[in-house]
Design a protein around this motif. Structure first.
Motif, PDB file in Angstrom:
ATOM      1  N   UNK B  18       0.839  -1.215   0.000  1.00 22.74           N
ATOM      2  CA  UNK B  18       0.000   0.000   0.000  1.00 22.74           C
ATOM      3  C   UNK B  18       0.862   1.248   0.000  1.00 22.74           C
ATOM      4  N   UNK B  19       1.904   1.232   0.834  1.00 24.04           N
ATOM      5  CA  UNK B  19       2.802   2.376   0.909  1.00 24.04           C
ATOM      6  C   UNK B  19       3.450   2.650  -0.450  1.00 24.04           C
ATOM      7  N   UNK B  20       3.838   1.536  -1.087  1.00 25.47           N
ATOM      8  CA  UNK B  20       4.474   1.655  -2.409  1.00 25.47           C
ATOM      9  C   UNK B  20       3.542   2.345  -3.401  1.00 25.47           C
ATOM     10  N   UNK B  21       2.314   1.855  -3.423  1.00 26.39           N
ATOM     11  CA  UNK B  21       1.357   2.393  -4.404  1.00 26.39           C
ATOM     12  C   UNK B  21       0.992   3.840  -4.080  1.00 26.39           C
ATOM     13  N   UNK B  22       0.909   4.147  -2.784  1.00 23.49           N
ATOM     14  CA  UNK B  22       0.590   5.531  -2.398  1.00 23.49           C
ATOM     15  C   UNK B  22       1.716   6.454  -2.854  1.00 23.49           C
ATOM     16  N   UNK B  23       2.946   5.993  -2.636  1.00 23.25           N
ATOM     17  CA  UNK B  23       4.100   6.799  -3.040  1.00 23.25           C
ATOM     18  C   UNK B  23       4.074   7.044  -4.551  1.00 23.25           C
ATOM     19  N   UNK B  24       3.800   5.950  -5.261  1.00 29.15           N
ATOM     20  CA  UNK B  24       3.749   6.069  -6.730  1.00 29.15           C
ATOM     21  C   UNK B  24       2.657   7.068  -7.129  1.00 29.15           C
ATOM     22  N   UNK B 446      -3.099  16.542  -0.840  1.00 28.68           N
ATOM     23  CA  UNK B 446      -2.930  15.096  -1.089  1.00 28.68           C
ATOM     24  C   UNK B 446      -1.492  14.750  -1.451  1.00 28.68           C
ATOM     25  N   UNK B 447      -0.787  15.696  -2.079  1.00 24.45           N
ATOM     26  CA  UNK B 447       0.594  15.379  -2.518  1.00 24.45           C
ATOM     27  C   UNK B 447       1.621  16.174  -1.688  1.00 24.45           C
ATOM     28  N   UNK B 448       1.210  16.482  -0.447  1.00 26.09           N
ATOM     29  CA  UNK B 448       2.101  17.345   0.351  1.00 26.09           C
ATOM     30  C   UNK B 448       3.507  16.748   0.556  1.00 26.09           C
ATOM     31  N   UNK B 449       3.671  15.376   0.606  1.00 34.70           N
ATOM     32  CA  UNK B 449       5.058  14.881   0.778  1.00 34.70           C
ATOM     33  C   UNK B 449       5.958  15.318  -0.378  1.00 34.70           C
ATOM     34  N   UNK B 450       5.428  15.241  -1.581  1.00 31.21           N
ATOM     35  CA  UNK B 450       6.225  15.619  -2.760  1.00 31.21           C
ATOM     36  C   UNK B 450       6.585  17.094  -2.706  1.00 31.21           C
ATOM     37  N   UNK B 451       5.596  17.895  -2.311  1.00 24.62           N
ATOM     38  CA  UNK B 451       5.815  19.343  -2.254  1.00 24.62           C
ATOM     39  C   UNK B 451       6.850  19.697  -1.183  1.00 24.62           C
ATOM     40  N   UNK B 452       6.763  18.948  -0.107  1.00 26.45           N
ATOM     41  CA  UNK B 452       7.721  19.169   1.001  1.00 26.45           C
ATOM     42  C   UNK B 452       9.129  18.846   0.548  1.00 26.45           C
ATOM     43  N   UNK B 453       9.258  17.721  -0.158  1.00 27.92           N
ATOM     44  CA  UNK B 453      10.581  17.312  -0.670  1.00 27.92           C
ATOM     45  C   UNK B 453      11.075  18.353  -1.671  1.00 27.92           C
TER      46      UNK B 453
END
Lengths: 216, 480
Positions: B18-24, B446-453
């Motif tokens: 699940x984590x993998x797919x969420x990351x993708x 929803x995509x805040x991890x990407x934005x943070x990175x």
């Protein structure tokens, strides 16, 4: 102004001419009265049913009352028949006459040796089809115990398409008390014959609720 | 292989899969961020603009309806006031024709009476009694000495003569005064008649004055309507709403009358057109009874139109008087005949109902009991059958009011509905607009991890002086 008068006049004439549907709503009822020895005592109840039905009929409806005797497939067995006139006043007079005929029959009727229900039903279907009514009912006022005279052939399929057969006051015979299955078997047998012939079947023993008789 | 099995990359470790797919997914969404934002904004803008356009169109339609209503309202008001003024002028004309046409005669009569009174007055004028010539003689005689017996006798004689003459003059004076009183007495009825004549004239003029005041008031109203003032609009709208409800109420009463009328003639109609035939789901006799009532209503309408009481059909009102009078007689005759037919049908209904009742009683084995005075309901039904068509004829009056008032009231309701619809469109458009912004924010959430990175990477890449940009404070803004 002339045009308006003409249109109004035409409207009334068209209504008078009877362009309307006169057959589909008419009801036709054929009532079979069992006059066999075992059932004759019940015949007074039939008078109440006939009187009730006469009160509900409208102009254009038809009704016939016939007795079930040893050979019922005969015009002689028809006690009274009528198609009520389109004028209510004439229809009322016809109802009076019909009632008189039925009353006379009930007073003077004699018991028959045999009971030919099938012959009566065939006669009823023939009469109902001739009236061309939209709703056709056969009321069978009998215990449904058929007892044919020797030589009479009645074991053929019935043609009952479009007819509703309603068995009224189907009394239990002495033998039914011994084995009630005989009663159910008798009723089921008639139901099957009617339904196989394309008709519908209803049993109504509670004569307190006469308004249910002609329910569709 | 099911979708779940396909997604389950590491069997036995669903969380990891699940984590993998969420990351993708987050990564993919990050890549599609800019076009997705554009799409969301476009969509919200399309909805917003579309609905705003729709709201504007609806508002314009509402405005059009309102303007149209206003025009209709003023036209109806103008027409109504014109009718009232016309009627008032007719009344004035009637008053003038009836009362003031005899005014010259009245004036002549008054003048004659005045002349006669003047003559009488002249006759009754009191003349001063004539100064007797013998006063001077007496004065001269008074100076003569009365000691002489012969002079005394003469004076005595003169005294007697004077006394007798005085008496004669006095009597004459009294007679003349009495004659004058008689003349004045004769003047009394003349005075009274003159007073009555003047009172009559006064009354007539007062009535005329009142009419003139009413006309004046109506003319003011007419001018207000002509000027299309707000006051006139308010007045007419309020009047239309009142008319709408009153006329509606009267029409409801008339409907009740029509239903009773229908029940009176439906059963006997089956005797004429047959009781067992149907038109669609309805009995032919019922339809025929309804048609008769509607024809009666139509005749009533034409009669009222011909009498110029209502103005639903201008063509009838525009007919010349001769044709119109002919139409009045024709419609009245038809109405009268129909009323007669209805009375007969009502009689027939009573007989049929009695016959049916008798049959029912005989079918139920109940003894038929004759009721006393059973002619009363029969007569009552016949009278109702005769009266109701005429009563229904008057439906034309409330119908006209209802139709005219309904046009205004329903027009107002329609305009209000359009305004409400415009508001809903506008509200929905704004919701769509801010919904788009909300969608963009939710997307970023929803995509805040990407934005943070991304922010971390950008901060590392940026030169040290750019990492912490000096944000201008309020003072700095003011300075700049």
């Amino acid at each position: 102004m002339k045009k308006i008068l003409l249109i109004a006049l035409m409207g009334i004439l068209v209504l008078n001419a009877g362009c309307a549907d006169t057959t589909s709503r008419a009801r036709s009822v054929f009532m079979l009265l069992d006059t066999s020895g075992t059932y004759k005592a019940e015949i007074d109840k039939a008078r109440a049913i006939i009187n009730y039905l006469l009160g509900t009929f409208e102009p254009g409806d038809s009704m016939a009352v016939a007795r079930i005797d040893s050979g019922s497939f005969s015009e002689k067995d028809i006690v009274a028949k009528v198609t009520f006139d389109r004028r209510p006043s004439v229809a009322t007079e016809q109802k009076r006459l019909f009632k008189t005929k039925v009353d006379r029959f009930i007073t003077q009727s004699k018991g028959s040796a045999h009971t030919d229900i099938t012959g009566g039903v065939v006669q009823a279907v023939q009469y109902l089809n001739e009236t061309g009514a939209g709703q056709k009912y056969i009321l069978i006022f009998s215990d449904l115990e058929e007892d044919l005279a020797k030589g009479h052939v009645r074991d053929f399929p019935l043609e009952m398409a479009g007819c509703q057969a309603i068995a009224l006051n189907v009394t239990k015979l002495r033998s039914d008390n011994v084995d009630p299955r005989d009663y159910f078997k008798r009723v089921e047998g008639w139901k099957k014959r009617i339904e196989d012939g394309g008709g519908s079947w209803r049993l109504l023993n509670d004569l307190e609720r006469l308004d249910r008789i002609l329910e569709t | 292989m099911t979708l779940v099995e396909l997604l389950n990359i590491w069997p036995g470790a669903p969380l990891l899969s699940a984590f993998f797919w969420i990351t993708i997914t987050v990564f993919m969404l990050y890549l599609a961020r800019t076009p997705a934002h554009r799409s969301i904004y476009s969509l919200s803008r399309v909805i917003h603009n579309g609905l705003r356009l729709l709201a504007r169109s609806t508002r314009m339609a509402a405005e059009g309806v309102r303007t149209r209503n206003r025009d209709v309202l003023f036209n109806l008001g103008k027409e109504s006031t014109e009718r009232i003024i016309e009627r008032e002028f007719q009344r004035v004309d009637d008053v003038i024709q009836r009362d003031l046409s005899s005014y010259p005669m009245l004036q002549r009569s008054m003048a004659d009476q005045i002349v006669r009174m003047d003559e009488d007055y002249q006759k009754s004028a009191e003349l001063p009694p004539p100064v007797p010539a013998w006063v001077d003689a007496i004065t001269a005689l008074g100076k003569i000495s009365s000691k002489d017996a012969s002079v005394a006798a003469i004076l005595e004689q003169i005294h007697k003569t004077i006394n007798s003459q005085h008496k004669g003059v006095l009597d004459e004076y009294r007679r003349v005064s009495s004659d004058r009183h008689g003349i004045l007495n004769k003047m009394m009825p003349l005075w009274r008649r003159l007073t009555e004549t003047l009172e009559q004239a006064s009354k007539r003029f007062t009535g005329l004055n009142e009419r003139a005041q009413v006309i004046d008031h109506r003319i003011q109203e007419y001018q207000e309507i002509q000027a299309q003032s707000d006051k006139a609009e308010r007045m007419l709208t309020s009047s239309a709403a009142t008319q709408f409800f009153i006329a509606g109420f009267v029409l409801m009463i008339a409907t009740g009358g029509a239903i009773i009328n229908f029940n009176l003639i439906a059963l006997p109609m089956s005797e004429m057109v047959g009781g067992g035939s149907y038109i669609g789901a309805f009995k032919t006799s019922d339809v025929a009874a309804l048609v008769i009532i509607l024809v009666e209503l139509a005749m009533g309408l034409y009669l009222m139109e011909s009498l110029r009481i209502t103005r639903l059909f201008p063509i009838i009102g525009q007919m010349d008087d001769r044709t119109r009078r002919r139409m009045i007689w024709i419609t009245f005759t038809i109405l009268f005949i129909m009323a007669g037919v209805e009375a007969s049908l009502a009689f027939m209904r009573d007989r049929l109902a009695a016959d049916m009742q008798a049959l029912r009683q005989s079918l139920a084995d109940v003894e038929v009991v004759a009721t006393a005075n059973n002619w009363i309901p029969t007569v009552g039904q016949m009278v109702m059958g005769f009266i109701l068509p005429f009563a229904l004829a008057f439906v034309a009056i409330p119908l006209e009011s209802f139709v005219h008032a309904a046009r205004t009231v329903l027009g107002g309701v329609f305009a209000a509905l359009l305004n409400a619809l415009a508001f809903v469109f506008r509200l929905t458009g704004n919701v769509a607009r801010y919904g788009g912004e909300l969608g963009v924010n939710l997307y970023d959430l929803a995509i805040f991890p990407s934005l943070w990175i991304e922010r971390l990477v950008l901060e590392k890449r940026r030169p040290p002086e750019e990492t912490e940009p000096a944000e201008p404070g309020p003072m700095a803004e003011e300075t700049s």
